[in-house]
Design a protein around this motif. Structure first.
Motif, PDB file in Angstrom:
ATOM      1  N   THR A 181      42.184  18.930 -25.770  1.00  9.14           N
ATOM      2  CA  THR A 181      41.847  18.094 -24.906  1.00  9.14           C
ATOM      3  C   THR A 181      42.908  18.417 -23.745  1.00  9.14           C
ATOM      4  OG1 THR A 181      41.163  16.450 -26.352  1.00  9.14           O
ATOM      5  CG2 THR A 181      42.101  15.616 -24.642  1.00  9.14           C
ATOM      6  N   ALA A 182      43.888  18.215 -24.181  1.00  8.92           N
ATOM      7  CA  ALA A 182      45.381  19.396 -23.611  1.00  8.92           C
ATOM      8  C   ALA A 182      44.568  19.836 -23.015  1.00  8.92           C
ATOM      9  CB  ALA A 182      46.613  19.435 -24.318  1.00  8.92           C
ATOM     10  N   GLU A 183      43.750  21.299 -23.049  1.00  9.11           N
ATOM     11  CA  GLU A 183      43.407  21.987 -21.960  1.00  9.11           C
ATOM     12  C   GLU A 183      42.300  21.732 -20.707  1.00  9.11           C
ATOM     13  OE1 GLU A 183      43.932  26.403 -24.145  1.00  9.11           O
ATOM     14  OE2 GLU A 183      42.247  24.936 -25.564  1.00  9.11           O
ATOM     15  N   VAL A 184      41.300  20.248 -21.225  1.00  7.95           N
ATOM     16  CA  VAL A 184      40.785  20.209 -20.546  1.00  7.95           C
ATOM     17  C   VAL A 184      41.304  19.403 -19.010  1.00  7.95           C
ATOM     18  CG1 VAL A 184      39.245  17.979 -19.998  1.00  7.95           C
ATOM     19  CG2 VAL A 184      38.963  20.151 -22.209  1.00  7.95           C
ATOM     20  N   PHE A 185      42.029  18.725 -19.538  1.00 10.81           N
ATOM     21  CA  PHE A 185      42.965  17.442 -18.586  1.00 10.81           C
ATOM     22  C   PHE A 185      43.837  19.352 -17.769  1.00 10.81           C
ATOM     23  CE2 PHE A 185      47.639  16.595 -18.047  1.00 10.81           C
ATOM     24  CZ  PHE A 185      47.254  15.411 -16.861  1.00 10.81           C
ATOM     25  N   ALA A 186      44.840  20.224 -18.290  1.00  6.67           N
ATOM     26  CA  ALA A 186      45.189  20.780 -17.808  1.00  6.67           C
ATOM     27  C   ALA A 186      44.100  21.347 -16.620  1.00  6.67           C
ATOM     28  CB  ALA A 186      45.981  21.770 -18.004  1.00  6.67           C
ATOM     29  N   LYS A 187      42.719  22.090 -16.761  1.00 12.34           N
ATOM     30  CA  LYS A 187      41.895  22.186 -16.059  1.00 12.34           C
ATOM     31  C   LYS A 187      42.090  21.327 -14.845  1.00 12.34           C
ATOM     32  CE  LYS A 187      37.606  25.247 -16.136  1.00 12.34           C
ATOM     33  NZ  LYS A 187      36.928  24.198 -14.969  1.00 12.34           N
ATOM     34  N   LYS A 188      40.784  20.465 -15.301  1.00  8.63           N
ATOM     35  CA  LYS A 188      40.995  18.782 -14.389  1.00  8.63           C
ATOM     36  C   LYS A 188      41.843  18.940 -13.451  1.00  8.63           C
ATOM     37  CE  LYS A 188      37.256  18.115 -14.771  1.00  8.63           C
ATOM     38  NZ  LYS A 188      35.564  18.423 -14.350  1.00  8.63           N
ATOM     39  N   VAL A 189      43.038  18.995 -13.322  1.00  9.69           N
ATOM     40  CA  VAL A 189      44.420  18.970 -12.146  1.00  9.69           C
ATOM     41  C   VAL A 189      44.670  19.998 -12.025  1.00  9.69           C
ATOM     42  CG1 VAL A 189      46.944  18.837 -12.547  1.00  9.69           C
ATOM     43  CG2 VAL A 189      45.902  17.069 -14.154  1.00  9.69           C
ATOM     44  N   GLY A 190      44.204  21.373 -12.416  1.00  9.26           N
ATOM     45  CA  GLY A 190      44.608  22.416 -11.848  1.00  9.26           C
ATOM     46  C   GLY A 190      42.755  22.820 -10.611  1.00  9.26           C
ATOM     47  N   ASP A 191      41.664  22.367 -11.190  1.00  6.21           N
ATOM     48  CA  ASP A 191      40.840  22.044 -10.414  1.00  6.21           C
ATOM     49  C   ASP A 191      40.599  21.166  -8.903  1.00  6.21           C
ATOM     50  OD1 ASP A 191      39.776  24.072 -11.847  1.00  6.21           O
ATOM     51  OD2 ASP A 191      37.998  22.658 -12.950  1.00  6.21           O
ATOM     52  N   LEU A 192      40.886  19.645  -9.419  1.00  7.76           N
ATOM     53  CA  LEU A 192      41.152  19.115  -8.810  1.00  7.76           C
ATOM     54  C   LEU A 192      42.238  19.106  -7.294  1.00  7.76           C
ATOM     55  CD1 LEU A 192      40.896  16.148 -10.659  1.00  7.76           C
ATOM     56  CD2 LEU A 192      39.274  16.472  -9.222  1.00  7.76           C
TER      57      LEU A 192
END
Length: 360
Positions: A49-60
């Motif tokens: 879940t933390a990786e999902v969060f981090a990836k979404k921050v990077g994508d956005l």
């Protein structure tokens, strides 16, 4: 069309739809944070879940805002992440707030308490009730701001060497159980043990504990608990809807520009939904696998449930009498829980009971 005119007429939504957002987002300052997780990498759903969060921050952010995720033990111990965020050793953490009830019992209210809210109710209390506002006021004392970071849904009641047939079987039971719930277990005669997820299997295997709870079939199967004990009780009355959190250092968050703050909020909400969706998909086949391998799935006896409820309510009354922070937030949660249970009684619960009684 001139760029300024285009922005003025369409707004951000139009820009996003037109694929022009990177030109704006890329203009922001490049930023790199570190996030400490309380969970091992082997637990891909909860750690992930933390990786999902981090990836979404990077994508956005078009790659400008990067967050590296570190498993428990890499930068600090699993139960050291709040200190890490508070002291600005890391900018962020992903954890279960009730791990830190030793600092203040109020931490548990931001995650789960025995006979508290289910996952939908917890999300509703946070986003549309007073939960987020009240918990943020509390966490501010630790120089942190919180964002919902996932929910596992109602959990199982754990693994036992011997079947729990009555309340008598709880007495003297050495059980790994989430810290705050251990207060109730202790009142029932049990002996709570606090262990990170990565250390439970070894303790069960060596016999230093008699029982352990973690989350549910998917994670429990990955951790291999069924290889050393057979009885799998339900439900996890202490975790009807535990919410995990992203804790962010207050100064680090305040330093973000408005766009990055919006990205953090959006990414956390995405990760929050993603966690339970994954658990709801992965738990059913994992449970079938456990049963086919010889696991005995059994409910807690009624006297155990009744005793747990009684002791929980007594504990909450005692805490309200001596801890103003607890009382303020628990009173709000309790009133919310009462109304939610009335509503669910006529809708969700009745529908679920019927659907579970028919052959599909």
């Amino acid at each position: 069309m001139e760029r300024r005119s285009f922005i003025g007429k369409t707004g951000i939504a139009g820009i996003l739809a037109a694929g022009s957002a990177p030109a704006i987002v890329h203009a922001q300052t490049a930023l790199r944070w570190r996030l400490a997780s309380s969970f091992p990498k082997s637990l891909d759903t909860i750690y992930g879940t933390a990786e999902v969060f981090a990836k979404k921050v990077g994508d956005l952010s078009g790659g400008k805002f990067q967050i590296s995720v570190h498993a428990a033990g890499e930068l600090m111990p699993a139960f050291g992440v709040v200190d890490g965020v508070q002291q600005a050793t890391v900018e962020a953490a992903h954890t279960a707030p009730y791990y830190f009830f030793g600092k203040d019992d109020t931490f548990a209210l931001g995650c789960a308490i025995p006979f508290g809210l289910n996952s939908r109710q917890m999300t509703a209390w946070m986003y549309e009730g007073n939960g987020l506002k009240l918990m943020r006021a509390f966490y501010a004392k630790y120089d942190m701001v919180n964002f919902p970071g996932g929910n596992s849904g109602a959990q199982m009641g754990g693994w036992y060497r011997k079947q729990v047939k009555s309340l008598e079987d709880i007495k003297g039971l050495k059980m790994r159980i989430s810290g705050f719930a251990g207060k109730v277990l202790e009142r029932m005669g049990g002996v709570p043990q606090s262990l990170p997820g990565g250390e439970i299997y070894q303790a069960l295997e060596k016999g230093t504990i008699d029982a352990a709870e973690w989350i549910g079939p998917y994670d429990d199967l990955k951790l291999g608990f069924n290889k050393v004990v057979s009885f799998y009780h339900y439900p996890g009355w202490w975790e009807g809807g535990p919410e995990f959190e992203f804790f962010i250092n207050q100064k680090a968050y305040d330093a973000l520009n408005p766009e990055y703050k919006a990205i953090v909020e959006a990414a956390s909400a995405y990760a929050h939904i993603d966690m339970q969706a994954k658990y709801d998909v992965r738990n059913p086949p994992a449970l079938k696998t456990l049963v086919s391998s010889g696991t005995k799935v059994v409910p807690f006896p009624k006297d155990v449930m009744d005793a747990a409820f009684k002791h929980s309510m007594e504990l909450y009354s005692e805490l309200s009498a001596k801890n103003p922070e607890w009382k303020k937030i628990y009173d709000d949660l309790s009133a919310f829980r009462k109304d939610q249970n009335l509503w669910f009684r006529f809708t969700e619960a009745t529908f679920d009971r019927y659907m579970q009684s028919v052959q599909l």
